[in-house]
Design a protein around this motif. Structure first.
Motif, mmCIF file in Angstrom:
data_model
loop_
_atom_site.group_PDB
_atom_site.id
_atom_site.type_symbol
_atom_site.label_atom_id
_atom_site.label_comp_id
_atom_site.label_asym_id
_atom_site.label_seq_id
_atom_site.Cartn_x
_atom_site.Cartn_y
_atom_site.Cartn_z
ATOM 1 N N TRP A 133 0.822 -1.217 0.000
ATOM 2 C CA TRP A 133 0.000 0.000 0.000
ATOM 3 C C TRP A 133 0.855 1.267 0.000
ATOM 4 O O TRP A 133 0.327 2.366 -0.113
ATOM 5 N N GLU A 134 2.176 1.096 0.148
ATOM 6 C CA GLU A 134 3.094 2.241 0.255
ATOM 7 C C GLU A 134 2.595 3.203 1.328
ATOM 8 O O GLU A 134 2.438 4.402 1.127
ATOM 9 N N TRP A 135 2.349 2.632 2.503
ATOM 10 C CA TRP A 135 1.745 3.372 3.610
ATOM 11 C C TRP A 135 2.670 3.226 4.818
ATOM 12 O O TRP A 135 2.703 2.197 5.476
ATOM 13 N N ASN A 136 3.393 4.285 5.116
ATOM 14 C CA ASN A 136 4.384 4.250 6.185
ATOM 15 C C ASN A 136 3.822 4.834 7.485
ATOM 16 O O ASN A 136 2.673 5.286 7.532
ATOM 17 N N VAL A 137 4.648 4.854 8.499
ATOM 18 C CA VAL A 137 4.257 5.457 9.774
ATOM 19 C C VAL A 137 5.013 6.768 9.955
ATOM 20 O O VAL A 137 6.139 6.925 9.479
ATOM 21 N N THR A 138 4.357 7.728 10.613
ATOM 22 C CA THR A 138 5.012 9.009 10.896
ATOM 23 C C THR A 138 5.558 9.033 12.310
ATOM 24 O O THR A 138 6.344 9.917 12.662
ATOM 25 N N ALA A 139 5.112 8.095 13.134
ATOM 26 C CA ALA A 139 5.622 7.976 14.506
ATOM 27 C C ALA A 139 5.619 6.504 14.893
ATOM 28 O O ALA A 139 4.735 5.755 14.506
ATOM 29 N N GLY A 140 6.615 6.096 15.651
ATOM 30 C CA GLY A 140 6.683 4.698 16.058
ATOM 31 C C GLY A 140 7.203 3.812 14.954
ATOM 32 O O GLY A 140 7.996 4.228 14.105
ATOM 33 N N GLU A 141 6.753 2.558 14.934
ATOM 34 C CA GLU A 141 7.196 1.598 13.922
ATOM 35 C C GLU A 141 6.027 0.718 13.498
ATOM 36 O O GLU A 141 5.014 0.623 14.188
ATOM 37 N N PHE A 142 6.198 0.085 12.320
ATOM 38 C CA PHE A 142 5.130 -0.742 11.778
ATOM 39 C C PHE A 142 5.135 -2.112 12.465
ATOM 40 O O PHE A 142 6.002 -2.431 13.261
ATOM 41 N N LEU A 143 4.114 -2.909 12.130
ATOM 42 C CA LEU A 143 3.996 -4.260 12.683
ATOM 43 C C LEU A 143 5.202 -5.121 12.272
ATOM 44 O O LEU A 143 5.788 -4.917 11.195
ATOM 45 N N SER A 144 5.549 -6.077 13.101
ATOM 46 C CA SER A 144 6.653 -6.997 12.799
ATOM 47 C C SER A 144 6.104 -8.390 12.515
ATOM 48 O O SER A 144 4.928 -8.684 12.772
ATOM 49 N N ASP A 145 6.970 -9.265 11.997
ATOM 50 C CA ASP A 145 6.575 -10.662 11.763
ATOM 51 C C ASP A 145 6.168 -11.329 13.074
ATOM 52 O O ASP A 145 5.247 -12.153 13.111
ATOM 53 N N ASP A 146 6.857 -10.984 14.154
ATOM 54 C CA ASP A 146 6.509 -11.560 15.458
ATOM 55 C C ASP A 146 5.114 -11.128 15.910
ATOM 56 O O ASP A 146 4.385 -11.924 16.514
ATOM 57 N N ASP A 147 4.756 -9.878 15.618
ATOM 58 C CA ASP A 147 3.418 -9.403 15.982
ATOM 59 C C ASP A 147 2.343 -10.255 15.317
ATOM 60 O O ASP A 147 1.340 -10.620 15.936
ATOM 61 N N VAL A 148 2.549 -10.580 14.035
ATOM 62 C CA VAL A 148 1.571 -11.378 13.294
ATOM 63 C C VAL A 148 1.607 -12.829 13.767
ATOM 64 O O VAL A 148 0.559 -13.460 13.964
ATOM 65 N N ALA A 149 2.795 -13.366 13.986
ATOM 66 C CA ALA A 149 2.919 -14.774 14.384
ATOM 67 C C ALA A 149 2.358 -15.028 15.780
ATOM 68 O O ALA A 149 1.799 -16.095 16.049
ATOM 69 N N ASN A 150 2.464 -14.038 16.657
ATOM 70 C CA ASN A 150 2.060 -14.228 18.052
ATOM 71 C C ASN A 150 0.687 -13.631 18.389
ATOM 72 O O ASN A 150 0.337 -13.547 19.571
ATOM 73 N N ASN A 151 -0.063 -13.230 17.366
ATOM 74 C CA ASN A 151 -1.384 -12.629 17.601
ATOM 75 C C ASN A 151 -1.294 -11.456 18.591
ATOM 76 O O ASN A 151 -2.119 -11.309 19.503
ATOM 77 N N VAL A 188 1.728 5.741 14.545
ATOM 78 C CA VAL A 188 0.678 6.480 13.833
ATOM 79 C C VAL A 188 0.973 6.419 12.340
ATOM 80 O O VAL A 188 2.110 6.664 11.910
ATOM 81 N N LEU A 189 -0.038 6.093 11.539
ATOM 82 C CA LEU A 189 0.124 6.002 10.091
ATOM 83 C C LEU A 189 0.166 7.395 9.466
ATOM 84 O O LEU A 189 -0.464 8.329 9.961
ATOM 85 N N GLU A 190 0.903 7.516 8.347
ATOM 86 C CA GLU A 190 0.904 8.775 7.624
ATOM 87 C C GLU A 190 -0.470 9.025 7.017
ATOM 88 O O GLU A 190 -1.233 8.091 6.751
ATOM 89 N N SER A 191 -0.800 10.287 6.808
ATOM 90 C CA SER A 191 -2.115 10.646 6.273
ATOM 91 C C SER A 191 -2.192 10.339 4.782
ATOM 92 O O SER A 191 -1.262 10.626 4.023
ATOM 93 N N LYS A 192 -3.329 9.751 4.362
ATOM 94 C CA LYS A 192 -3.533 9.404 2.953
ATOM 95 C C LYS A 192 -4.706 10.150 2.325
ATOM 96 O O LYS A 192 -4.946 10.046 1.128
ATOM 97 N N GLY A 193 -5.491 10.865 3.132
ATOM 98 C CA GLY A 193 -6.617 11.611 2.564
ATOM 99 C C GLY A 193 -7.789 10.720 2.221
ATOM 100 O O GLY A 193 -8.111 9.788 2.937
ATOM 101 N N THR A 194 -8.427 11.001 1.076
ATOM 102 C CA THR A 194 -9.614 10.252 0.675
ATOM 103 C C THR A 194 -9.271 9.149 -0.305
ATOM 104 O O THR A 194 -8.307 9.237 -1.067
ATOM 105 N N SER A 195 -10.084 8.106 -0.311
ATOM 106 C CA SER A 195 -9.897 6.964 -1.203
ATOM 107 C C SER A 195 -10.545 7.244 -2.552
ATOM 108 O O SER A 195 -11.273 8.228 -2.709
#
Length: 404
Positions: A133-151, A188-195
């Motif tokens: 989606w080319e959707w980055n974060v403006t603060a913090g960090e994105f999900l990791s493989d461990d986050d998905v694997a460990n629910n 926090v995700l970067e702003s994308k506006g309207t779809s």
């Protein structure tokens, strides 16, 4: 020189009867102004839609469960034809597939922080989601493989939700509640506006796909699979391969319709162009009707003018003016009224378009097209609806005209 004299005579006649000339111009002004605004708004709307279509990704394909889905941000759907295993099969078994981002979405979910709450969309995604989606974060960090694997119970906030719950305060590390489960804010995700569908893309929170399916919804199906291609020039063939693979996996016979929908940016662009063109043609037709009404008004006013100026016409004929001279004079008067009206209409249309653009609610594109169209239509209206009064004036006999 004859043309210059003719133009001077026509201008003097028009200036002598300013009110009559104004009413002749009025219909053309309204029609051309309307046409100018419509063209500017239509081009602006198409450009805005294409910007939103480009957000979709020119090298990406979206697969939704069920037939007949349209472009937009998918919500929770009772259709259960897509699974994580379909996404894995697309990635592992087909060529020209760079990445796959499966997602499970739930709409109208209440998220809480202390006494504050917001109703939003919860999107369960994998790590590939940020790249596809080319959707980055403006603060913090994105999900990791461990986050998905460990629910894991971690969450990323869209800007709209972050503003509703935290205002200007940094939410990273805070804890919010989703369906009575606590989630730690990871970023926090970067702003994308309207779809492309017009919805607020920032009105969402993102959590691990496994967490959404197993902890919140207890569902195994997906709301969407988005596919990023290695070579977008091979998109047509890749779409056919995806369709064949999914039909085989879903055990569909030749006579069965697809139980999924595939949306490509090319199809989205075609839809946007078709709708925009149809809308512009419809409204342009309305403007043309207005111009025709204005032309009829011009013709009627000029026919009245011919009767009022019979002595003037007779005097000109008596001193040597030919029928052609009289006809040319009245045609010039009609053209002066329509061309001047067209110019005023274009200026008024541009002014209105600029005001609408400044309001921020209407996308507007200012181009040379309305000016060219206004000029052409003005000349055509003047020639078509000025010919009958000009012929009537030219047909008057000098002696009868002088008698009034």
């Amino acid at each position: 020189m004859k043309f210059v004299r003719l133009a001077k005579v026509s201008l003097r006649a028009s200036a002598k009867n300013r009110l009559r000339t104004f009413f002749m111009m009025l219909g053309v002004i309204i029609g051309i102004a309307t046409l100018t605004v419509i063209v500017s708004l239509s081009l602006g709307a198409r450009e805005e839609v294409m910007k939103k279509v480009n957000k979709f990704g020119l090298d990406e394909i979206a697969i939704s469960p069920g037939a007949g889905k349209v472009l937009g941000v998918p919500g929770e759907s009772p259709t259960v034809t897509l699974t994580i295993y379909d996404a894995e099969a697309i990635l592992n078994e087909l060529k020209n597939i760079k990445m796959v981002a499966p997602a499970f979405n739930m709409r109208n979910v209440t998220v809480k922080y202390g006494e504050l709450n917001a109703t939003t969309m919860v999107a369960g995604v994998t790590v590939a989601w940020t790249d596809v989606w080319e959707w980055n974060v403006t603060a913090g960090e994105f999900l990791s493989d461990d986050d998905v694997a460990n629910n894991s119970r971690v969450v990323l906030l869209g800007k709209t939700v972050a503003d509703q719950l935290f205002g200007k305060t940094d939410p990273e590390g805070e804890t919010i509640t989703i369906k009575n489960l606590s989630f730690k804010v990871k970023g926090v995700l970067e702003s994308k506006g309207t779809s492309p569908a017009g919805s607020d893309m920032d009105d969402r929170v993102v959590i691990p796909l496994s967490t959404a399916q197993k902890r919140l919804a207890n569902k195994e199906y997906l709301s969407q699979i988005k596919v990023k291609l290695t070579d977008y020039n091979k998109m047509a063939g890749t779409v056919l391969n995806i369709k064949a693979l999914l039909r085989e996996r879903h055990h569909l016979n030749a006579q069965d319709t697809d139980d999924f929908s595939i949306i490509t940016p090319t199809e989205a662009e075609k839809v946007a162009t078709t709708v925009s063109t149809a809308f512009m043609l419809f409204l342009a037709g309305v403007s043309l009707i207005s111009l025709i009404v204005g032309g009829i008004t011009i013709m009627n006013i000029m026919l009245i003018s011919v009767n009022e100026r019979r002595q003037e016409i007779g005097l000109r004929r008596a001193v040597g003016a030919t029928r052609g001279d009289i006809m040319s004079q009245f045609l010039c008067e009609a053209l002066f009224a329509t061309v001047a009206g067209g110019l005023c209409g274009v200026i008024a249309g541009f002014g209105i378009s600029k005001i609408l653009s400044m309001s921020g609610h209407f996308p507007v594109v200012i181009t040379w097209v309305p000016f060219a169209a206004g000029s052409i239509f003005s000349i055509v209206i003047g020639m078509v609806f000025g010919i009958q009064p000009a012929r009537k004036a030219a047909a008057l006999e000098p002696v009868e005209a002088m008698r009034g």
